[in-house]
Design a protein around this motif. Structure first.
Motif, PDB file in Angstrom:
ATOM      1  N   ASP A 687      49.030  52.737   4.619  1.00 57.49           N
ATOM      2  CA  ASP A 687      50.336  52.739   5.266  1.00 57.49           C
ATOM      3  C   ASP A 687      50.823  54.157   5.520  1.00 57.49           C
ATOM      4  OD1 ASP A 687      50.422  49.991   4.972  1.00 57.49           O
ATOM      5  OD2 ASP A 687      51.244  50.158   2.969  1.00 57.49           O
ATOM      6  N   ALA A 688      50.057  55.139   5.042  1.00 60.47           N
ATOM      7  CA  ALA A 688      50.555  56.511   5.055  1.00 60.47           C
ATOM      8  C   ALA A 688      51.004  56.963   6.426  1.00 60.47           C
ATOM      9  CB  ALA A 688      49.489  57.456   4.511  1.00 60.47           C
ATOM     10  N   GLY A 689      50.210  56.656   7.441  1.00 62.61           N
ATOM     11  CA  GLY A 689      50.562  57.071   8.792  1.00 62.61           C
ATOM     12  C   GLY A 689      51.842  56.411   9.252  1.00 62.61           C
ATOM     13  N   ALA A 690      51.942  55.103   9.007  1.00 62.33           N
ATOM     14  CA  ALA A 690      53.127  54.353   9.419  1.00 62.33           C
ATOM     15  C   ALA A 690      54.362  54.852   8.677  1.00 62.33           C
ATOM     16  CB  ALA A 690      52.915  52.865   9.152  1.00 62.33           C
ATOM     17  N   LEU A 691      54.202  55.169   7.393  1.00 64.36           N
ATOM     18  CA  LEU A 691      55.334  55.652   6.599  1.00 64.36           C
ATOM     19  C   LEU A 691      55.849  56.974   7.143  1.00 64.36           C
ATOM     20  CD1 LEU A 691      54.065  54.851   3.007  1.00 64.36           C
ATOM     21  CD2 LEU A 691      56.068  53.881   4.089  1.00 64.36           C
ATOM     22  N   LEU A 692      54.914  57.815   7.549  1.00 59.87           N
ATOM     23  CA  LEU A 692      55.299  59.113   8.106  1.00 59.87           C
ATOM     24  C   LEU A 692      56.004  58.949   9.440  1.00 59.87           C
ATOM     25  CD1 LEU A 692      52.393  61.663   7.708  1.00 59.87           C
ATOM     26  CD2 LEU A 692      54.782  62.017   7.201  1.00 59.87           C
ATOM     27  N   LYS A 693      55.505  58.033  10.223  1.00 59.72           N
ATOM     28  CA  LYS A 693      55.973  57.860  11.592  1.00 59.72           C
ATOM     29  C   LYS A 693      57.360  57.215  11.626  1.00 59.72           C
ATOM     30  CE  LYS A 693      55.428  58.538  15.696  1.00 59.72           C
ATOM     31  NZ  LYS A 693      55.027  59.815  16.261  1.00 59.72           N
ATOM     32  N   ALA A 694      57.604  56.304  10.704  1.00 61.87           N
ATOM     33  CA  ALA A 694      58.857  55.553  10.727  1.00 61.87           C
ATOM     34  C   ALA A 694      60.040  56.492  10.486  1.00 61.87           C
ATOM     35  CB  ALA A 694      58.822  54.465   9.672  1.00 61.87           C
ATOM     36  N   ASP A 695      61.233  56.044  10.901  1.00 58.84           N
ATOM     37  CA  ASP A 695      62.425  56.853  10.653  1.00 58.84           C
ATOM     38  C   ASP A 695      62.620  57.039   9.157  1.00 58.84           C
ATOM     39  OD1 ASP A 695      63.645  57.228  13.359  1.00 58.84           O
ATOM     40  OD2 ASP A 695      63.399  55.067  13.354  1.00 58.84           O
ATOM     41  N   ILE A 696      62.415  55.951   8.435  1.00 59.22           N
ATOM     42  CA  ILE A 696      62.483  56.041   6.980  1.00 59.22           C
ATOM     43  C   ILE A 696      61.262  55.331   6.412  1.00 59.22           C
ATOM     44  CG2 ILE A 696      63.853  55.548   4.929  1.00 59.22           C
ATOM     45  CD1 ILE A 696      66.039  54.835   7.253  1.00 59.22           C
ATOM     46  N   GLY A 697      60.468  56.053   5.673  1.00 58.05           N
ATOM     47  CA  GLY A 697      59.330  55.447   5.013  1.00 58.05           C
ATOM     48  C   GLY A 697      59.665  55.241   3.550  1.00 58.05           C
ATOM     49  N   ILE A 698      59.600  54.013   3.104  1.00 55.32           N
ATOM     50  CA  ILE A 698      59.882  53.747   1.690  1.00 55.32           C
ATOM     51  C   ILE A 698      58.592  53.297   1.022  1.00 55.32           C
ATOM     52  CG2 ILE A 698      61.223  52.388   0.052  1.00 55.32           C
ATOM     53  CD1 ILE A 698      63.354  52.070   2.149  1.00 55.32           C
ATOM     54  N   THR A 699      58.229  53.962  -0.046  1.00 56.50           N
ATOM     55  CA  THR A 699      57.027  53.606  -0.769  1.00 56.50           C
ATOM     56  C   THR A 699      57.403  52.798  -1.991  1.00 56.50           C
ATOM     57  OG1 THR A 699      55.995  55.659  -0.117  1.00 56.50           O
ATOM     58  CG2 THR A 699      55.046  54.521  -1.969  1.00 56.50           C
ATOM     59  N   ILE A 700      56.686  51.719  -2.201  1.00 54.62           N
ATOM     60  CA  ILE A 700      56.883  50.935  -3.415  1.00 54.62           C
ATOM     61  C   ILE A 700      55.834  51.392  -4.418  1.00 54.62           C
ATOM     62  CG2 ILE A 700      56.819  48.628  -4.388  1.00 54.62           C
ATOM     63  CD1 ILE A 700      58.623  48.039  -2.371  1.00 54.62           C
ATOM     64  N   ALA A 701      56.243  51.749  -5.611  1.00 60.78           N
ATOM     65  CA  ALA A 701      55.257  52.244  -6.561  1.00 60.78           C
ATOM     66  C   ALA A 701      55.559  51.747  -7.968  1.00 60.78           C
ATOM     67  CB  ALA A 701      55.237  53.765  -6.544  1.00 60.78           C
ATOM     68  N   ASP A 702      54.498  51.400  -8.659  1.00 57.49           N
ATOM     69  CA  ASP A 702      54.655  51.045 -10.067  1.00 57.49           C
ATOM     70  C   ASP A 702      54.807  52.315 -10.872  1.00 57.49           C
ATOM     71  OD1 ASP A 702      54.357  48.219  -9.917  1.00 57.49           O
ATOM     72  OD2 ASP A 702      52.253  48.572  -9.412  1.00 57.49           O
ATOM     73  N   ASP A 703      54.021  53.299 -10.500  1.00 59.79           N
ATOM     74  CA  ASP A 703      54.063  54.570 -11.192  1.00 59.79           C
ATOM     75  C   ASP A 703      54.563  55.598 -10.190  1.00 59.79           C
ATOM     76  OD1 ASP A 703      53.680  56.925 -12.385  1.00 59.79           O
ATOM     77  OD2 ASP A 703      51.575  56.618 -12.892  1.00 59.79           O
ATOM     78  N   ILE A 704      55.860  55.920 -10.297  1.00 58.10           N
ATOM     79  CA  ILE A 704      56.480  56.727  -9.263  1.00 58.10           C
ATOM     80  C   ILE A 704      55.910  58.132  -9.168  1.00 58.10           C
ATOM     81  CG2 ILE A 704      58.648  55.487  -9.134  1.00 58.10           C
ATOM     82  CD1 ILE A 704      59.774  57.643 -11.019  1.00 58.10           C
ATOM     83  N   TYR A 705      55.275  58.612 -10.242  1.00 54.77           N
ATOM     84  CA  TYR A 705      54.788  59.981 -10.204  1.00 54.77           C
ATOM     85  C   TYR A 705      53.429  60.080  -9.549  1.00 54.77           C
ATOM     86  CZ  TYR A 705      58.615  60.807 -13.257  1.00 54.77           C
ATOM     87  OH  TYR A 705      59.866  60.880 -13.765  1.00 54.77           O
ATOM     88  N   HIS A 706      52.734  58.956  -9.484  1.00 50.70           N
ATOM     89  CA  HIS A 706      51.375  59.061  -9.004  1.00 50.70           C
ATOM     90  C   HIS A 706      51.167  58.702  -7.556  1.00 50.70           C
ATOM     91  CE1 HIS A 706      49.391  59.683 -13.019  1.00 50.70           C
ATOM     92  NE2 HIS A 706      48.956  60.619 -12.221  1.00 50.70           N
ATOM     93  N   PHE A 707      50.959  57.451  -7.316  1.00 48.01           N
ATOM     94  CA  PHE A 707      50.340  57.111  -6.050  1.00 48.01           C
ATOM     95  C   PHE A 707      51.357  56.756  -4.991  1.00 48.01           C
ATOM     96  CE2 PHE A 707      47.331  56.239  -9.451  1.00 48.01           C
ATOM     97  CZ  PHE A 707      46.535  57.328  -9.195  1.00 48.01           C
ATOM     98  N   SER A 708      52.127  57.723  -4.582  1.00 43.99           N
ATOM     99  CA  SER A 708      53.049  57.480  -3.496  1.00 43.99           C
ATOM    100  C   SER A 708      52.687  58.393  -2.343  1.00 43.99           C
ATOM    101  CB  SER A 708      54.465  57.772  -3.947  1.00 43.99           C
ATOM    102  OG  SER A 708      54.541  59.052  -4.500  1.00 43.99           O
ATOM    103  N   PRO A 709      52.290  57.822  -1.215  1.00 41.94           N
ATOM    104  CA  PRO A 709      51.985  58.663  -0.064  1.00 41.94           C
ATOM    105  C   PRO A 709      53.264  59.302   0.484  1.00 41.94           C
ATOM    106  CG  PRO A 709      51.703  56.341   0.459  1.00 41.94           C
ATOM    107  CD  PRO A 709      52.084  56.404  -0.960  1.00 41.94           C
ATOM    108  N   ALA A 710      53.096  60.215   1.398  1.00 41.18           N
ATOM    109  CA  ALA A 710      54.240  60.925   1.962  1.00 41.18           C
ATOM    110  C   ALA A 710      55.284  59.938   2.466  1.00 41.18           C
ATOM    111  CB  ALA A 710      53.776  61.795   3.120  1.00 41.18           C
ATOM    112  N   CYS A 711      56.523  60.157   2.112  1.00 43.45           N
ATOM    113  CA  CYS A 711      57.552  59.192   2.464  1.00 43.45           C
ATOM    114  C   CYS A 711      58.919  59.835   2.316  1.00 43.45           C
ATOM    115  CB  CYS A 711      57.465  57.986   1.555  1.00 43.45           C
ATOM    116  SG  CYS A 711      57.613  58.421  -0.175  1.00 43.45           S
ATOM    117  N   ASP A 712      59.950  59.074   2.655  1.00 45.40           N
ATOM    118  CA  ASP A 712      61.309  59.576   2.511  1.00 45.40           C
ATOM    119  C   ASP A 712      61.953  59.079   1.232  1.00 45.40           C
ATOM    120  OD1 ASP A 712      61.472  60.876   5.099  1.00 45.40           O
ATOM    121  OD2 ASP A 712      61.304  58.854   5.892  1.00 45.40           O
TER     122      ASP A 712
END
Lengths: 793, 60
Positions: A687-712
């Motif tokens: 989803d990384a590309g879509a998250l970057l492209k969108a006006d707001i990219g929200i990443t859902i993460a179990d472990d917030i420090y680790h695996f979150s691609p670029a997002c807002d």
């Protein structure tokens, strides 16, 4: 039932007991033993259950062997003189005072470590060590054994620049505060009755000292405002900093004129005070989550080095040095860093980083393997097909750097308001100036500058930092982390929401399980469970967890067939678990619908387990709450879940299946081109590309420090059900901003009526300006905290 | 009353001294982490006297 002494998790039915204390797993008990052995058990006294649980033990072997490479060492060490070296490691797991205590007592664990120091805010530990006693690799392995796994990557630079900017900001606040306090003291006589009678020498000295004190305020402290105003002017935009700069300059020049001409004492105290408040506002706004990273690209996920096979020898090379055609070795638990072809071994690749799907994919020799998967099982050999930056997934990052250009065009409310504000104020000032010019030129100049002074939009400038800054903190407390305050404003404009399915709407690790076939006897259940316990395949784990607990029996002739299933003999019965193909020899016709695990006992098909995706709690509330937005769903999966999804989504929702990462990006692009403000909610690297492209990219993460691609913004997965509440809250916050603007306009009208008539006395200015700023700040902060209480945040 | 002018001079010198101290503290990174020092001060280093002296030196 007992909770693990180390990590506080439920120990389940069979806790591991060591020294009369219960542990949930061997890993936790190992850490306890290490620490008890070194008399570091105070770790457990300071905070209850401070420890970290890790799912897979993977310390052994060569996982960190690449840290022995000189080239990599050189890049990671902060300092080294051959004998003593210093190292800074980012450890996301740092979370409590026990962590600080233990990490600062590392020298008790190994005598080669001389000193260690924790920076809690950045979640970093800086370690000074003797290179003759302990190597870089050993330190990292030591940290791993006590479950503080460092996140090793090169991109530290962004953090350092952030730190520098933060320090500079605090220094500016300090200087402005210093000048404010001292000039205030010197201006004190002005506010007293009879202050005009003060003797000439003193008045002159006070004025000159104020001027000197104000110099660094205008040059050093205001430099950011001037710079930003200048930059925006060059782009022909009016932002908030332009009227601010005009106000600051008018104040300073008018005051200097008064001081040196001896006609008055000026407004230097107001000038320093305003700068002080505005800098605090900026600082408050910029206090974000230093330990969270919102702009990771693929480099932070992929290992920094891989094992390359050259002429039968293994060597470690940095990822960027990999060439097409190189042969690499990927061991159990390691990430495949490049698109490649499997040349040797059995691939069992877990793409949960990429797609959110936790069930591994089997690959045979000669198969093409995409980067981003994690090998589980024996080591495999691969031939590199594309260089790292050219790989399928990493391309998303290269393709889409155009997002930055669009960013600049965003018109924030504050800029829109200040656009009109500046024009109106300049018009009023020149109008009044021309009017007075007919009767008195001196008065005209005075009126012109006092209008600019009193209309200085400080209250405007303070509203957003304090309102949205507070909202950001409220969100952060509730597991929704926002990159900057602009995101809040964008959230209020959003009219379209796009969801990813796997990992976002569904849990990646838990599933609904049901049994299809004749009822299993307790014995059969016991046999199946005993066999399934031997495998680490997620499906086996889920099946064995689902079956009622029973004593485990010895399994003979256990064998795992990669990508197919497992076999074992229990009590003389042959038990097979696996895919339909494995059990019955027939290809499955309903491939991919839901995961099925077929069971045969003594070569007789007994039935199968159906494992269904499990949707996140609160999904229905979220979808209901967002029903006045356009909803879209994009998923890389096939349409097997379509009917299920339709029961959740309103009928207008567009569901799109079999979407590749590039398709997702394009889809968002089309939506944006149609004038929609798009929120993309996703989780995996795909989803990384879509998250970057969108006006707001929200990443859902179990472990917030680790695996979150670029997002807002990063949303903790447990808080998913409150998503619509965050949006509502942002909208209410925007109303608070408008109200604050109204308040500051009222002040401005009062001030302007004085100024136009040429009646602005220093006392009026000195009272009006700070008062408007303080009341706006108080109003903004108070209403946000009242709102957060009312909304139960 | 004009002695106030001299007093202002002295007070400014003192104030500048504090400003310098503040700027130095920021520059040396004392404001980078505002959580761990407040926790760290509560640890007693009973079995580690040598470490205590190191930390003392650092704080001077």
């Amino acid at each position: 039932m007992a909770d693990c002494i180390h990590c506080g998790q439920d120990c389940g039915k069979n806790p591991i007991i060591w020294n009369d204390k219960p542990f949930c797993c061997n890993g936790c008990s190992m850490v306890y033993q290490i620490l008890a052995d070194k008399q570091l058990d105070r770790y457990y006294e300071m905070m209850p259950t401070p420890g970290i649980r890790i799912e897979q033990e993977n310390t052994s072997g060569t996982r960190y062997a690449y840290l022995d490479s000189e080239e990599i060492k050189l890049k990671l060490l902060d300092f080294s003189d051959g004998g003593i070296a210093r190292l800074n490691l980012f450890i996301p797991a740092i979370h409590c005072s026990s962590c600080i205590w233990l990490l600062e007592n590392l020298n008790s664990l190994h005598k080669g470590i001389m000193h260690s120091h924790v920076n809690f805010v950045r979640k970093e530990v800086s370690i000074t060590f003797r290179e003759s006693d302990i190597s870089l690799r050993q330190i990292v392995e030591l940290l791993h054994t006590i479950h503080y796994i460092p996140d090793i990557s090169y991109n530290k630079t962004s953090k350092d620049t952030h730190q520098k900017a933060n320090r500079l900001m605090i220094m500016k606040i300090g200087v402005a505060g210093f000048a404010f306090g001292n000039i205030m003291l010197l201006s004190f006589p002005d506010y007293l009755p009879g202050g005009e009678a003060i003797d000439k020498l003193m008045a002159g000295t006070f004025g000159i000292v104020s001027f000197i004190l104000a110099l660094p305020v205008v040059t050093f402290c205001s430099s950011d405002f001037f710079l930003s105003a200048f930059k925006s002017l060059r782009k022909k935009i009016i932002n908030i900093d332009l009227p601010l700069s005009i106000g600051i300059l008018a104040l300073f020049l008018e005051s200097s004129y008064e001081i040196f001409s001896g006609s008055g004492t000026g407004y230097m105290d107001s000038l320093a005070g305003l700068l002080f408040f505005m800098l605090i506002g900026r600082w408050y706004q910029s206090r974000t989550y230093q330990s969270l990273s919102f702009d990771r690209d693929y480099r932070s996920y992929f290992p920094i080095a891989v094992t390359r096979l050259l002429d039968g020898k293994e060597e470690f090379v940095q990822l960027k040095d990999l060439k097409t055609g190189d042969h690499i070795l990927v061991r159990n638990g390691e990430l495949i860093p490049v698109d490649s072809v499997l040349t040797e071994g059995e691939g069992n690749i877990d793409y949960s980083f990429v797609t959110g799907e936790s069930i591994p994919v089997a690959k045979k020799t000669g198969d093409f393997v995409f980067a981003g998967g994690k090998q589980s099982g024996a080591a495999i050999k691969l031939r590199v097909e594309k260089e790292v930056a050219q790989s399928y997934l990493t391309q998303l990052w290269n393709e889409d750097k155009l997002g930055d250009a669009g960013e600049m065009q965003m018109q924030t409310i504050v800029n829109k308001v200040s656009h009109y504000f500046t024009i109106i104020i300049l018009a009023i000032a020149s109008g009044a100036g021309i009017y007075w010019a007919f009767s008195d030129i001196g008065k005209a100049v005075y009126v012109f500058s006092s209008i600019l002074i009193v209309a200085c939009p400080c209250a405007l400038a303070l509203t957003i930092p304090f309102t949205f800054g507070n909202v950001m903190r409220v969100f952060g407390r509730n597991g929704f982390y926002i990159k900057n305050t602009e995101v809040i404003e964008k959230l209020t404009h959003a009219d379209t929401v796009v969801f990813d399915k796997t990992g976002t709407l569904t849990h990646s690790r838990s599933m609904n399980i049901s049994w299809e076939g004749n009822e299993l006897t307790t014995h059969e259940q016991q046999w199946i469970r005993s066999v399934a316990r031997n495998s680490t395949h997620p499906l086996s784990v889920m099946v064995s967890e689902w079956l009622p607990s029973s004593t485990l029996l010895t399994v003979l002739k256990y064998k795992e067939f990669s990508g197919l299933g497992i076999f074992g003999e229990v009590d003389g019965h042959k038990v097979m678990l696996g895919s339909k193909k494995f059990i019955s020899g027939k290809d499955s016709s309903e491939e991919g619908k839901i995961s099925m695990v077929y069971i045969s006992i003594d070569n007789k098909l007994r039935g199968c387990f159906n494992l269904e995706n499990h949707y996140r709690e609160g999904l229905q509330q979220v979808l209901n709450g967002l029903k006045n937005m356009n909803q879209h769903l994009l998923t890389g999966d096939n349409n097997s879940e379509e009917s299920n999804l339709k029961s959740y989504f309103p009928s207008t929702t567009q569901l799109h299946f079999n979407q590749s990462p590039v398709d997702k990006l394009e889809y968002i692009n089309t939506l944006k081109n149609n004038g929609n403000n798009v929120i993309m909610i996703g989780d995996g690297l795909n989803d990384a590309g879509a998250l970057l492209k969108a006006d707001i990219g929200i990443t859902i993460a179990d472990d917030i420090y680790h695996f979150s691609p670029a997002c807002d913004a990063i949303l903790q997965s447990s808080k998913f059900g409150r998503l619509q509440e965050y949006l509502l809250f942002s909208k209410s916050a925007l109303k608070i901003v408008y109200l604050s603007y109204l308040i500051s306009f009222l002040y401005n009208i009062v001030g302007l009526t004085f100024a136009i008539q040429g009646l602005l006395s220093p006392v009026v200015a000195a009272i009006l300006m700070p008062l408007s700023s303080i009341s706006v700040v108080t109003f903004a902060s108070l209403s946000v905290s009242i709102l957060s209480k009312a909304r139960k945040f | 009353m004009s002695v106030i002018v001299i007093l202002i001079g002295f007070s400014l010198v003192v104030a500048l001294g504090f400003l310098w101290a503040f700027l130095w503290a920021v520059k040396s990174g004392q404001y980078d982490d505002d959580v761990s020092p407040s926790i760290r001060i509560l640890y007693d280093n009973e079995n580690d006297k040598s470490k205590q002296s190191i930390t003392n030196q650092k704080n001077v």
